[in-house]
Write a protein that holds these residues in place. Structure first.
Motif, PDB file in Angstrom:
ATOM      1  N   VAL A 227       0.844  -1.195   0.000  1.00 22.29           N
ATOM      2  CA  VAL A 227       0.000   0.000   0.000  1.00 22.29           C
ATOM      3  C   VAL A 227       0.882   1.249   0.000  1.00 22.29           C
ATOM      4  N   PRO A 228       0.364   2.376  -0.561  1.00 25.92           N
ATOM      5  CA  PRO A 228       1.180   3.588  -0.684  1.00 25.92           C
ATOM      6  C   PRO A 228       1.298   4.381   0.603  1.00 25.92           C
ATOM      7  N   LEU A 229       0.452   4.111   1.593  1.00 22.34           N
ATOM      8  CA  LEU A 229       0.488   4.859   2.844  1.00 22.34           C
ATOM      9  C   LEU A 229      -0.216   4.051   3.915  1.00 22.34           C
ATOM     10  N   CYS A 230       0.381   4.029   5.106  1.00 23.06           N
ATOM     11  CA  CYS A 230      -0.256   3.353   6.237  1.00 23.06           C
ATOM     12  C   CYS A 230       0.069   4.131   7.500  1.00 23.06           C
ATOM     13  N   GLY A 231      -0.968   4.623   8.167  1.00 29.64           N
ATOM     14  CA  GLY A 231      -0.753   5.432   9.351  1.00 29.64           C
ATOM     15  C   GLY A 231      -0.344   4.639  10.572  1.00 29.64           C
ATOM     16  N   HIS A 232      -1.095   3.578  10.896  1.00 29.65           N
ATOM     17  CA  HIS A 232      -0.812   2.918  12.167  1.00 29.65           C
ATOM     18  C   HIS A 232       0.536   2.201  12.156  1.00 29.65           C
ATOM     19  N   ALA A 233       0.944   1.662  11.003  1.00 31.55           N
ATOM     20  CA  ALA A 233       2.254   1.008  10.946  1.00 31.55           C
ATOM     21  C   ALA A 233       3.396   2.028  10.941  1.00 31.55           C
ATOM     22  N   THR A 234       3.126   3.257  10.469  1.00 33.26           N
ATOM     23  CA  THR A 234       4.119   4.326  10.592  1.00 33.26           C
ATOM     24  C   THR A 234       4.255   4.744  12.045  1.00 33.26           C
ATOM     25  N   LEU A 235       3.117   4.880  12.738  1.00 29.47           N
ATOM     26  CA  LEU A 235       3.144   5.196  14.163  1.00 29.47           C
ATOM     27  C   LEU A 235       3.926   4.125  14.919  1.00 29.47           C
ATOM     28  N   ALA A 236       3.651   2.856  14.626  1.00 24.19           N
ATOM     29  CA  ALA A 236       4.355   1.759  15.285  1.00 24.19           C
ATOM     30  C   ALA A 236       5.850   1.798  14.968  1.00 24.19           C
ATOM     31  N   SER A 237       6.198   2.115  13.720  1.00 24.16           N
ATOM     32  CA  SER A 237       7.617   2.205  13.343  1.00 24.16           C
ATOM     33  C   SER A 237       8.324   3.311  14.116  1.00 24.16           C
ATOM     34  N   ALA A 238       7.642   4.443  14.282  1.00 21.16           N
ATOM     35  CA  ALA A 238       8.224   5.551  15.053  1.00 21.16           C
ATOM     36  C   ALA A 238       8.457   5.132  16.496  1.00 21.16           C
ATOM     37  N   ALA A 239       7.521   4.392  17.074  1.00 21.80           N
ATOM     38  CA  ALA A 239       7.698   3.924  18.447  1.00 21.80           C
ATOM     39  C   ALA A 239       8.893   2.985  18.552  1.00 21.80           C
ATOM     40  N   VAL A 240       9.075   2.111  17.569  1.00 23.25           N
ATOM     41  CA  VAL A 240      10.235   1.216  17.575  1.00 23.25           C
ATOM     42  C   VAL A 240      11.526   2.020  17.535  1.00 23.25           C
ATOM     43  N   VAL A 241      11.595   3.011  16.639  1.00 20.86           N
ATOM     44  CA  VAL A 241      12.823   3.808  16.508  1.00 20.86           C
ATOM     45  C   VAL A 241      13.096   4.585  17.790  1.00 20.86           C
ATOM     46  N   MET A 242      12.068   5.258  18.324  1.00 29.21           N
ATOM     47  CA  MET A 242      12.301   6.207  19.420  1.00 29.21           C
ATOM     48  C   MET A 242      12.169   5.607  20.821  1.00 29.21           C
ATOM     49  N   GLU A 243      11.707   4.368  20.907  1.00 27.64           N
ATOM     50  CA  GLU A 243      11.664   3.703  22.214  1.00 27.64           C
ATOM     51  C   GLU A 243      12.627   2.527  22.326  1.00 27.64           C
ATOM     52  N   ARG A 244      12.989   1.934  21.190  1.00 24.23           N
ATOM     53  CA  ARG A 244      13.843   0.751  21.246  1.00 24.23           C
ATOM     54  C   ARG A 244      15.203   0.943  20.578  1.00 24.23           C
ATOM     55  N   LEU A 245      15.247   1.591  19.438  1.00 24.80           N
ATOM     56  CA  LEU A 245      16.515   1.722  18.712  1.00 24.80           C
ATOM     57  C   LEU A 245      17.315   2.943  19.154  1.00 24.80           C
ATOM     58  N   SER A 246      16.659   4.079  19.319  1.00 25.44           N
ATOM     59  CA  SER A 246      17.329   5.340  19.677  1.00 25.44           C
ATOM     60  C   SER A 246      16.461   6.096  20.679  1.00 25.44           C
ATOM     61  N   PRO A 247      16.452   5.676  21.958  1.00 24.67           N
ATOM     62  CA  PRO A 247      15.526   6.264  22.930  1.00 24.67           C
ATOM     63  C   PRO A 247      15.722   7.763  23.169  1.00 24.67           C
ATOM     64  N   GLN A 248      16.878   8.310  22.767  1.00 27.04           N
ATOM     65  CA  GLN A 248      17.099   9.738  22.956  1.00 27.04           C
ATOM     66  C   GLN A 248      16.429  10.579  21.880  1.00 27.04           C
ATOM     67  N   ARG A 249      15.993   9.964  20.807  1.00 30.44           N
ATOM     68  CA  ARG A 249      15.413  10.713  19.697  1.00 30.44           C
ATOM     69  C   ARG A 249      14.003  11.194  20.012  1.00 30.44           C
ATOM     70  N   ARG A 250      13.673  12.363  19.456  1.00 27.61           N
ATOM     71  CA  ARG A 250      12.319  12.910  19.572  1.00 27.61           C
ATOM     72  C   ARG A 250      11.658  13.076  18.211  1.00 27.61           C
ATOM     73  N   ARG A 251      12.380  12.751  17.139  1.00 19.94           N
ATOM     74  CA  ARG A 251      11.829  12.891  15.782  1.00 19.94           C
ATOM     75  C   ARG A 251      12.488  11.862  14.873  1.00 19.94           C
ATOM     76  N   VAL A 252      11.712  11.358  13.916  1.00 18.15           N
ATOM     77  CA  VAL A 252      12.252  10.484  12.885  1.00 18.15           C
ATOM     78  C   VAL A 252      11.558  10.814  11.573  1.00 18.15           C
ATOM     79  N   VAL A 253      12.295  10.676  10.479  1.00 16.38           N
ATOM     80  CA  VAL A 253      11.751  10.910   9.144  1.00 16.38           C
ATOM     81  C   VAL A 253      11.805   9.596   8.375  1.00 16.38           C
ATOM     82  N   PHE A 254      10.654   9.216   7.811  1.00 13.60           N
ATOM     83  CA  PHE A 254      10.559   8.016   6.986  1.00 13.60           C
ATOM     84  C   PHE A 254      10.380   8.435   5.535  1.00 13.60           C
ATOM     85  N   HIS A 255      11.147   7.811   4.639  1.00 13.88           N
ATOM     86  CA  HIS A 255      11.054   8.099   3.210  1.00 13.88           C
ATOM     87  C   HIS A 255      10.253   6.972   2.558  1.00 13.88           C
ATOM     88  N   SER A 256       9.193   7.366   1.854  1.00 15.03           N
ATOM     89  CA  SER A 256       8.235   6.382   1.349  1.00 15.03           C
ATOM     90  C   SER A 256       7.735   6.804  -0.022  1.00 15.03           C
TER      91      SER A 256
END
Length: 261
Positions: free
Chosen positions: A68-97
């Motif tokens: 699919v060309p866009l998915c909101g809830h899986a983007t939200l989940a991806s942001a949580a993975v990045v900012m809670e598990r991979l880089s907990p100090q981050r407050r922003r992430v950019v996804f290229h899609s």
């Protein structure tokens, strides 16, 4: 090879609600057929595949049957993975899609996504829509991906038991059904997309890219508290910013592991 994998409930602050998504971390995207097979194996509404891209990530989304060309809830989940598990100090992430660069900010206990708005235009309800829904629309519009159907009351939206086979025969990939809100919400909605392998999506960010400008025009304001009234249910904070929308919600982690692919 072994691939790190998370399962996250998005657009909720409690486990077993909202919309579950799988998030899988790759060094590079596998062949499309392999990604589709993994998503089918996961058998969730969406599987998100993340690939590092400098300080950002590339992101693709697959249902059990299609990309699919866009998915909101899986983007939200991806942001949580990045900012809670991979880089907990981050407050922003950019996804290229395929829908462009999508920015997600962490604010207190929610994640706020910035997505392109989807303007709608009026259409005649297509043949079979009323019968498929089991309810007569007040009006119908389209965002060129989905039909968006207005019903009179939130109760009608909550009680719908549509004919999925009939919805699958319509000439759009999904049907968003909405009505003025109850229980303190500005509006409620549900989303049916059997053509994408998702008979009913529990909570749908992409649908709110159309719902937000639609209700902004009807209600004359730009900030909304919305509820998607599926069996699991989920809350979305919506704000219209010109040609963009902000969608806010919480995430709860359910599972962390590795997949053999």
């Amino acid at each position: 090879m072994r691939v790190p994998m998370f399962q996250v409930d998005a657009f909720t602050n409690r486990r077993f609600a909202g919309n579950p998504a799988a998030v899988m971390l790759l060094d590079d995207f596998l062949e499309d057929a392999a990604l589709q097979a993994i998503a089918a194996e996961n058998n969730l509404a969406e599987t998100a595949f993340l690939v590092p891209y400098g300080d950002d990530y590339r992101l693709r989304w697959f249902t059990p049957t299609v990309e699919v060309p866009l998915c909101g809830h899986a983007t939200l989940a991806s942001a949580a993975v990045v900012m809670e598990r991979l880089s907990p100090q981050r407050r922003r992430v950019v996804f290229h899609s395929t829908s462009g660069a999508l920015t997600v900010d962490r604010r207190s206990d929610v994640y706020v996504m910035n997505f392109p708005a989807r303007p709608t235009e009026p259409v005649e309800p297509p043949p079979g829509l009323t019968e498929a829904l089991g309810a007569r629309p007040v009006e119908a519009v389209t965002d060129h991906f989905n039909y968006l159907v207005l019903l009179e009351t939130a109760g009608q939206v909550r009680r719908l038991a549509p004919d999925m086979a009939a919805i699958n025969r319509l000439d759009r990939t999904g049907v968003i059904v909405t009505a003025p809100g109850d229980d303190g919400y500005d509006f409620v909605s549900r989303y049916f997309a059997p053509a994408k392998g998702i008979p009913e999506d529990p909570v749908t960010g992409g649908a709110h890219c159309a719902l937000t400008p639609y209700w902004a025009e009807r209600l004359g304001k730009t900030d909304f508290r919305a509820f998607q009234a599926s069996r699991r249910g989920g809350e979305i904070g919506c704000r219209l910013l010109g040609e963009r929308v902000e969608l806010a919600g919480g995430c709860v982690f359910y599972h962390k592991g590795q997949a053999e692919v």
